[in-house]
Motif scaffolding. Structure first.
Motif, short mmCIF file in Angstrom:
data_model
loop_
_atom_site.label_atom_id
_atom_site.label_comp_id
_atom_site.label_asym_id
_atom_site.label_seq_id
_atom_site.Cartn_x
_atom_site.Cartn_y
_atom_site.Cartn_z
N VAL A 5 0.85 -1.19 0.00
CA VAL A 5 0.00 0.00 0.00
C VAL A 5 0.89 1.24 0.00
N ASP A 6 0.62 2.16 -0.91
CA ASP A 6 1.34 3.44 -0.98
C ASP A 6 2.86 3.27 -1.02
N GLY A 7 3.33 2.22 -1.67
CA GLY A 7 4.77 2.02 -1.83
C GLY A 7 5.48 1.50 -0.59
N ALA A 8 4.74 1.12 0.44
CA ALA A 8 5.36 0.66 1.70
C ALA A 8 6.19 -0.60 1.48
N ALA A 9 5.69 -1.54 0.69
CA ALA A 9 6.44 -2.78 0.46
C ALA A 9 7.71 -2.50 -0.35
N ASN A 10 7.62 -1.60 -1.31
CA ASN A 10 8.81 -1.25 -2.10
C ASN A 10 9.86 -0.58 -1.23
N LYS A 11 9.42 0.31 -0.35
CA LYS A 11 10.35 0.99 0.56
C LYS A 11 11.02 -0.04 1.47
N ALA A 12 10.24 -0.97 1.99
CA ALA A 12 10.78 -2.02 2.86
C ALA A 12 11.76 -2.91 2.09
N LEU A 13 11.47 -3.18 0.82
CA LEU A 13 12.38 -3.99 0.00
C LEU A 13 13.72 -3.27 -0.17
N ILE A 14 13.68 -1.98 -0.47
CA ILE A 14 14.92 -1.20 -0.62
C ILE A 14 15.73 -1.24 0.67
N GLU A 15 15.06 -1.08 1.80
CA GLU A 15 15.76 -1.12 3.10
C GLU A 15 16.36 -2.50 3.34
N LEU A 16 15.61 -3.55 3.03
CA LEU A 16 16.09 -4.93 3.21
C LEU A 16 17.31 -5.20 2.33
N LEU A 17 17.23 -4.82 1.07
CA LEU A 17 18.36 -5.05 0.15
C LEU A 17 19.58 -4.25 0.58
N SER A 18 19.37 -3.01 0.98
CA SER A 18 20.47 -2.16 1.41
C SER A 18 21.19 -2.78 2.61
N ARG A 19 20.42 -3.21 3.58
CA ARG A 19 20.98 -3.80 4.80
C ARG A 19 21.64 -5.15 4.52
N SER A 20 20.95 -6.01 3.80
CA SER A 20 21.43 -7.38 3.56
C SER A 20 22.63 -7.45 2.63
N LEU A 21 22.66 -6.56 1.62
CA LEU A 21 23.70 -6.63 0.60
C LEU A 21 24.77 -5.56 0.78
N ASN A 22 24.62 -4.75 1.83
CA ASN A 22 25.60 -3.70 2.14
C ASN A 22 25.77 -2.73 0.96
N ILE A 23 24.63 -2.23 0.48
CA ILE A 23 24.60 -1.29 -0.64
C ILE A 23 23.82 -0.06 -0.19
N PRO A 24 24.36 1.15 -0.37
CA PRO A 24 23.60 2.35 0.02
C PRO A 24 22.25 2.42 -0.71
N LYS A 25 21.22 2.82 0.04
CA LYS A 25 19.88 2.92 -0.56
C LYS A 25 19.86 3.81 -1.78
N SER A 26 20.71 4.83 -1.79
CA SER A 26 20.73 5.79 -2.90
C SER A 26 21.17 5.13 -4.21
N ARG A 27 21.80 3.98 -4.14
CA ARG A 27 22.25 3.28 -5.35
C ARG A 27 21.22 2.30 -5.90
N LEU A 28 20.13 2.10 -5.18
CA LEU A 28 19.09 1.16 -5.60
C LEU A 28 17.94 1.92 -6.24
N SER A 29 17.50 1.46 -7.42
CA SER A 29 16.36 2.11 -8.07
C SER A 29 15.56 1.07 -8.85
N PHE A 30 14.26 1.31 -8.95
CA PHE A 30 13.39 0.40 -9.69
C PHE A 30 13.49 0.69 -11.18
N ALA A 31 13.73 -0.36 -11.96
CA ALA A 31 13.70 -0.24 -13.42
C ALA A 31 12.30 -0.55 -13.92
N SER A 32 11.65 -1.51 -13.26
CA SER A 32 10.27 -1.88 -13.62
C SER A 32 9.65 -2.67 -12.48
N GLY A 33 8.33 -2.80 -12.53
CA GLY A 33 7.61 -3.65 -11.59
C GLY A 33 7.25 -3.04 -10.26
#
Length: 94
Positions: free
Chosen positions: A37-65
């Motif tokens: 809802v309102d992008g909450a799951a996408n935001k949580a995914l970015i946070e999870l990937l950033s934390r798990s893969l040690n990648i700054p959130k600013s480097r993650l972006s959606f290409a599609s989906g």
């Protein structure tokens, strides 16, 4: 030109907990506790990937989906091969 890794993700929102589940056929299966809802799951995914893969959130972006369970993300400054290694390491640690 900076390297850009491509990551395909199958996301399960409202999954009870946020975690990376498995990586198969070059698709990372992940779950987040946030609802879709309102992008909450996408935001949580970015946070999870950033934390798990040690990648700054600013480097993650959606290409599609962004509104689908099947997502494609671009990661700046990392090769697809290095990304795969980080995913496999994160899955072994959990």
């Amino acid at each position: 030109m900076a390297e850009k890794g491509v990551l395909r993700v199958r996301l399960t929102p409202k999954g009870g907990r946020s975690s990376l589940d498995r990586y198969e056929a070059e698709v990372l299966h992940a779950r987040v506790s946030a609802p879709p809802v309102d992008g909450a799951a996408n935001k949580a995914l970015i946070e999870l990937l950033s934390r798990s893969l040690n990648i700054p959130k600013s480097r993650l972006s959606f290409a599609s989906g962004e509104t689908s369970r099947e997502k494609v993300l671009h990661i700046e400054g990392i090769s697809t091969e290095e990304l795969r290694v980080r995913i496999e390491t994160a899955l072994k640690v959990k």
